[in-house]
Design a protein around this motif. Structure first.
Motif, mmCIF file in Angstrom:
data_model
loop_
_atom_site.group_PDB
_atom_site.id
_atom_site.type_symbol
_atom_site.label_atom_id
_atom_site.label_comp_id
_atom_site.label_asym_id
_atom_site.label_seq_id
_atom_site.Cartn_x
_atom_site.Cartn_y
_atom_site.Cartn_z
ATOM 1 N N ILE A 298 -4.243 0.810 -2.173
ATOM 2 C CA ILE A 298 -5.122 0.075 -1.392
ATOM 3 C C ILE A 298 -5.636 -0.988 -2.012
ATOM 4 O O ILE A 298 -5.969 -2.199 -1.478
ATOM 5 N N ALA A 299 -5.789 -1.083 -3.415
ATOM 6 C CA ALA A 299 -6.425 -2.012 -4.058
ATOM 7 C C ALA A 299 -5.334 -3.192 -4.170
ATOM 8 O O ALA A 299 -5.655 -4.207 -4.052
ATOM 9 N N LEU A 300 -4.148 -3.049 -4.148
ATOM 10 C CA LEU A 300 -3.231 -4.000 -4.260
ATOM 11 C C LEU A 300 -3.165 -4.683 -2.781
ATOM 12 O O LEU A 300 -2.811 -5.835 -2.819
ATOM 13 N N ALA A 301 -3.177 -3.701 -1.878
ATOM 14 C CA ALA A 301 -3.197 -4.177 -0.615
ATOM 15 C C ALA A 301 -4.290 -5.236 -0.119
ATOM 16 O O ALA A 301 -4.114 -6.100 0.675
ATOM 17 N N THR A 302 -5.502 -4.807 -0.704
ATOM 18 C CA THR A 302 -6.835 -5.616 -0.160
ATOM 19 C C THR A 302 -6.319 -6.923 -0.931
ATOM 20 O O THR A 302 -7.047 -8.067 -0.656
ATOM 21 N N CYS A 303 -5.974 -7.020 -2.450
ATOM 22 C CA CYS A 303 -5.843 -8.172 -2.887
ATOM 23 C C CYS A 303 -4.788 -9.021 -2.379
ATOM 24 O O CYS A 303 -4.790 -10.277 -2.091
ATOM 25 N N THR A 304 -3.727 -8.315 -1.760
ATOM 26 C CA THR A 304 -2.765 -9.138 -1.110
ATOM 27 C C THR A 304 -3.236 -9.651 0.091
ATOM 28 O O THR A 304 -2.828 -10.929 0.620
ATOM 29 N N SER B 296 -3.556 19.558 -8.516
ATOM 30 C CA SER B 296 -2.985 18.209 -9.216
ATOM 31 C C SER B 296 -2.425 17.164 -8.271
ATOM 32 O O SER B 296 -2.220 15.857 -8.457
ATOM 33 N N SER B 297 -1.660 17.732 -7.333
ATOM 34 C CA SER B 297 -0.938 16.645 -6.484
ATOM 35 C C SER B 297 -2.000 15.739 -5.797
ATOM 36 O O SER B 297 -1.892 14.878 -5.456
ATOM 37 N N LEU B 298 -3.183 16.476 -5.295
ATOM 38 C CA LEU B 298 -4.305 15.914 -4.580
ATOM 39 C C LEU B 298 -4.535 14.795 -5.400
ATOM 40 O O LEU B 298 -5.039 13.827 -5.114
ATOM 41 N N VAL B 299 -5.092 15.056 -6.723
ATOM 42 C CA VAL B 299 -5.519 13.898 -7.650
ATOM 43 C C VAL B 299 -4.733 13.001 -7.855
ATOM 44 O O VAL B 299 -4.928 11.567 -7.844
ATOM 45 N N VAL B 300 -3.257 13.285 -7.983
ATOM 46 C CA VAL B 300 -2.242 12.253 -8.245
ATOM 47 C C VAL B 300 -2.302 11.500 -7.132
ATOM 48 O O VAL B 300 -2.188 9.937 -7.137
ATOM 49 N N TYR B 301 -2.126 11.966 -5.613
ATOM 50 C CA TYR B 301 -2.085 11.163 -4.478
ATOM 51 C C TYR B 301 -3.405 10.250 -4.480
ATOM 52 O O TYR B 301 -3.159 9.200 -3.864
ATOM 53 N N PHE B 302 -4.485 10.858 -4.712
ATOM 54 C CA PHE B 302 -5.788 10.002 -4.413
ATOM 55 C C PHE B 302 -5.588 8.852 -5.488
ATOM 56 O O PHE B 302 -5.943 7.504 -4.937
ATOM 57 N N VAL B 303 -5.186 9.004 -6.656
ATOM 58 C CA VAL B 303 -5.260 7.936 -7.725
ATOM 59 C C VAL B 303 -4.276 6.744 -7.279
ATOM 60 O O VAL B 303 -4.437 5.732 -7.201
ATOM 61 N N VAL B 304 -3.006 7.228 -6.851
ATOM 62 C CA VAL B 304 -1.908 6.303 -6.444
ATOM 63 C C VAL B 304 -2.306 5.640 -5.267
ATOM 64 O O VAL B 304 -1.896 4.502 -5.102
ATOM 65 N N GLY B 305 -3.034 6.532 -4.294
ATOM 66 C CA GLY B 305 -3.335 5.691 -2.798
ATOM 67 C C GLY B 305 -4.410 4.648 -3.226
ATOM 68 O O GLY B 305 -4.410 3.661 -2.674
ATOM 69 N N SER B 306 -5.146 5.123 -4.323
ATOM 70 C CA SER B 306 -6.338 3.965 -4.369
ATOM 71 C C SER B 306 -5.762 2.689 -5.207
ATOM 72 O O SER B 306 -6.276 1.815 -4.669
ATOM 73 N N ILE B 307 -4.674 2.816 -5.826
ATOM 74 C CA ILE B 307 -4.099 1.790 -6.724
ATOM 75 C C ILE B 307 -3.358 0.969 -5.177
ATOM 76 O O ILE B 307 -3.411 -0.251 -5.243
ATOM 77 N N ALA C 84 0.833 -1.115 -0.004
ATOM 78 C CA ALA C 84 -0.067 -0.100 0.143
ATOM 79 C C ALA C 84 0.737 1.509 -0.017
ATOM 80 O O ALA C 84 0.571 2.256 -0.417
ATOM 81 N N LEU C 85 2.137 1.365 0.853
ATOM 82 C CA LEU C 85 2.753 2.458 0.804
ATOM 83 C C LEU C 85 3.728 2.695 -0.231
ATOM 84 O O LEU C 85 4.336 3.875 -0.501
ATOM 85 N N ALA C 86 4.283 1.609 -0.909
ATOM 86 C CA ALA C 86 5.278 1.701 -1.961
ATOM 87 C C ALA C 86 4.972 2.777 -3.019
ATOM 88 O O ALA C 86 5.817 3.548 -3.467
ATOM 89 N N PRO C 87 3.618 2.701 -3.631
ATOM 90 C CA PRO C 87 3.315 3.470 -4.687
ATOM 91 C C PRO C 87 3.376 4.999 -4.090
ATOM 92 O O PRO C 87 3.711 5.753 -4.851
ATOM 93 N N LEU C 88 2.860 5.092 -3.020
ATOM 94 C CA LEU C 88 2.705 6.519 -2.369
ATOM 95 C C LEU C 88 4.194 7.162 -2.006
ATOM 96 O O LEU C 88 4.446 8.184 -2.523
ATOM 97 N N MET C 89 4.999 6.270 -1.583
ATOM 98 C CA MET C 89 6.626 6.854 -1.564
ATOM 99 C C MET C 89 7.106 7.189 -2.621
ATOM 100 O O MET C 89 7.781 8.127 -2.916
ATOM 101 N N VAL C 90 6.922 6.302 -3.658
ATOM 102 C CA VAL C 90 7.512 6.695 -5.296
ATOM 103 C C VAL C 90 7.028 8.182 -5.596
ATOM 104 O O VAL C 90 7.792 8.985 -6.129
ATOM 105 N N ILE C 91 5.512 8.267 -5.649
ATOM 106 C CA ILE C 91 4.968 9.467 -5.953
ATOM 107 C C ILE C 91 5.232 10.518 -5.265
ATOM 108 O O ILE C 91 5.424 11.831 -5.596
ATOM 109 N N LEU C 92 5.419 10.385 -3.813
ATOM 110 C CA LEU C 92 5.958 11.426 -2.997
ATOM 111 C C LEU C 92 7.295 12.109 -3.247
ATOM 112 O O LEU C 92 7.479 13.085 -3.249
ATOM 113 N N ILE C 93 8.018 11.166 -3.351
ATOM 114 C CA ILE C 93 9.591 11.453 -3.682
ATOM 115 C C ILE C 93 9.656 12.340 -4.767
ATOM 116 O O ILE C 93 10.436 13.294 -5.049
ATOM 117 N N TRP C 94 8.808 11.699 -5.950
ATOM 118 C CA TRP C 94 8.929 12.614 -7.289
ATOM 119 C C TRP C 94 8.308 13.896 -7.082
ATOM 120 O O TRP C 94 9.046 14.665 -7.783
#
Length: 550
Positions: free
Chosen positions: A357-363, A344-355, A323-333
């Motif tokens: 959360i989805a990966l974490a749920t499947c895991t 734009s940052s809020l939109v990007v953080y929301f999309v990446v955070g949703s991805i 769950a945190l790996a995508p957020l870390m990458v986009i935060l650093i970038w």
């Protein structure tokens, strides 16, 4: 993140190059005038207002030293040195605990030989910064070609001499007997020598066309095809050897059984005395204290780098890290590039955070709490590899920023900082990853590390400089791109070739065993190269030559 980190390094190299070329006229773009300030207050104001004193990483070390510790400079310097040790530890620990296992498991999952893993995975992870740095240096400024050439060649000589030398000496110190694969070693060294010879011809000619640059890049494709051919040919021979009659297998069985019996013999267990139990308590207290200190260093990486090995399996950590790996990458970038606005940052953080959360749920839904996943291992190992590379170069970027600040505090000139501190900082990832792979990467770790020490520079030269040549020659097509005149480039290539020839002669004579002769000789070659560069930068070499000729 990698592009941003390398852009900052390249920008500083451009600044230091201008400062060296134009003397006092460029001093306002650096932070060297800090020593001209008389009072602590003026130094603090200078650090806050001068653009050249702004940090290249996340922490403003100069402001901490000159503002927060202006009354206690010794304490501030000690704290910076302690943080330097912590950053070095994070680099080495990330390489040994995360990067090396990821490379090892990726190579096993993809059925890669140690030679192919060392010529693909290690250069891809370690050489990405050098490639981006070379491309940006060639395209970002008018004199960036000189900087790009020097950075790539400087890193190549450091890796092929210092890193190989350190690995050889460590192997000798630990009394390990490591035999390097002769065909793969000779192939890598000869290919690198031929590549440097081609580059030397390009530098002597002084220009390169678009078709010549495309031919230069395509050399790496030929190299990878040769590596793959040798790998599959070796696998075919091994398969032929293994396909032996059953009678021959029965002959070898007793020998294998005897070896297994010898391995099974274990010394008798020592009885535990009361004194040992008493001494165990303070050791436990020390271990607890070290664990508490190490927790802030360990926890951020454990929560962002997925690990799916049996020894370190933890389902909660895996779910959180996915769950945190995508957020870390986009935060650093986003924090380094600063290209997005608030919305734009809020939109990007929301999309990446949703991805995430989805990966974490499947895991969470499809993994067991007792055993690591057995499916999609390539995905897990690839994510672990990419995140370990991210942490390695994030730490290396902060380390370079700290080293640069220490250079300004001590009073080292910008040219020497660029020649030594930034060159070493840019190769720290290669040093830690290759050395850790050689020492902790299992039976094939040393072979992978040694392959990476020569395939890495080859990747940087052919891909980094090659694509740089393609971009600049494409922009100037049909006119040829003029290579910057720098006689020191030929000197660097000469020392690099000497180091390669030393390894090519010594290692076969020693039966392909790593020892102190190989390592010590390579370190002496780099020391001579570094001394000549430093003497020339300080003006001592010219004075010595004038005295000898006079």
């Amino acid at each position: 993140m990698v592009v941003s980190s390398v852009f900052k390094l390249t920008l500083f190299l451009i600044i230091t190059s201008c400062a060296t070329s134009y003397g006092d006229t460029a001093i306002t773009t650096t932070c060297t005038a800090i020593h001209h300030q008389n009072s602590p207050i003026s130094k603090c104001n200078y650090v806050k207002t001068n653009a050249g004193c702004q940090p290249k990483g996340y922490i403003n070390y100069l402001q901490i030293f000159y503002c927060n510790f202006s009354q206690f400079p010794q304490l501030g310097f000690i704290l910076l040195l302690l943080w330097l040790v912590v950053l070095f530890y994070i680099l080495s620990n990330t390489a040994s605990e995360y990067f090396c296992p990821a490379v090892e498991h990726l190579s096993k999952t993809l059925n890669l030989s140690p030679a192919i893993a060392g010529t693909t995975l290690l250069p891809l992870g370690n050489g990405s910064t050098d490639v981006f740095s070379s491309i940006i240096a060639f395209t970002a400024s008018s004199d960036g070609g000189d900087i790009g050439l020097n950075s790539v060649l400087g890193g190549a000589i450091f890796i092929s001499t210092v890193v190989v030398g350190v690995i050889s000496l460590l192997i000798t110190y630990h009394r390990k007997i490591v035999i390097i694969d002769r065909p793969n070693f000779i192939r890598d060294v000869v290919f690198l020598l031929l590549t440097l010879s081609n580059l030397l011809v390009i530098i002597i000619i002084g220009k390169i066309t678009l078709w010549a640059s495309l031919l230069f890049v395509s050399t790496y494709i030929i190299y990878i095809l040769l590596v793959s051919y040798m790998h599959f040919n070796t696998m075919k021979k091994h398969k032929t050897i293994l396909d032996i009659p059953e009678d021959d297998q029965n002959i070898t069985a007793p020998l294998l059984d005897s070896i297994d019996e010898e391995k099974a013999i274990q010394p008798p267990e020592k009885p535990v005395h009361h004194e040992e139990q008493v001494l165990h308590e303070p050791k436990t207290c020390i271990a607890t204290f070290l664990y508490v200190i190490n927790l802030p260093i360990y926890l951020p990486r454990r929560l962002t780098i997925p690990v799916v090995t049996k020894e370190r399996w933890s389902k909660p950590f895996l779910v959180i890290s996915v769950a945190l790996a995508p957020l870390m990458v986009i935060l650093i970038w986003n924090t380094q590039e600063k290209l997005l606005g608030l919305k734009s940052s809020l939109v990007v953080y929301f999309v990446v955070g949703s991805i995430g959360i989805a990966l974490a749920t499947c895991t969470f839904a499809f993994t067991s709490s007792t055993t690591p996943p057995q499916k999609c291992l390539l995905f897990w190992y690839a994510i672990g590899f990419l995140m370990s590379v991210t942490w390695t170069y994030l730490t290396a970027d902060e380390l370079v920023s700290l080293l640069e600040s220490l250079g300004n505090i001590i009073g080292i000139s910008p040219s020497i900082i660029g020649l030594t501190i930034l060159a070493w900082g840019n190769s720290i990832g290669d040093l830690t990853a290759n050395v850790a792979m050689a020492m902790y990467g299992g039976a094939d770790g040393t072979q992978i590390a040694m392959s990476g020490c020569y395939a890495g520079p080859l990747f940087n030269v052919l891909v980094g400089l090659g694509f740089s040549f393609v971009f600049v020659s494409w922009s100037s097509y049909p006119v040829s791109f003029v290579i910057p005149e720098d006689p020191n480039l030929c000197e660097t290539i000469g020392f690099l070739m000497i180091g390669l020839l030393w390894a090519l002669v010594i290692l076969p004579k020693k039966g392909m065993r790593l020892d102190h002769t190989l390592g010590g000789g390579l370190l002496v070659i780099y020391l001579c190269f570094l001394c000549i560069k430093l003497w020339r930068a300080l003006g001592l070499l010219g004075a010595c030559c004038d005295n000898l000729l006079g």
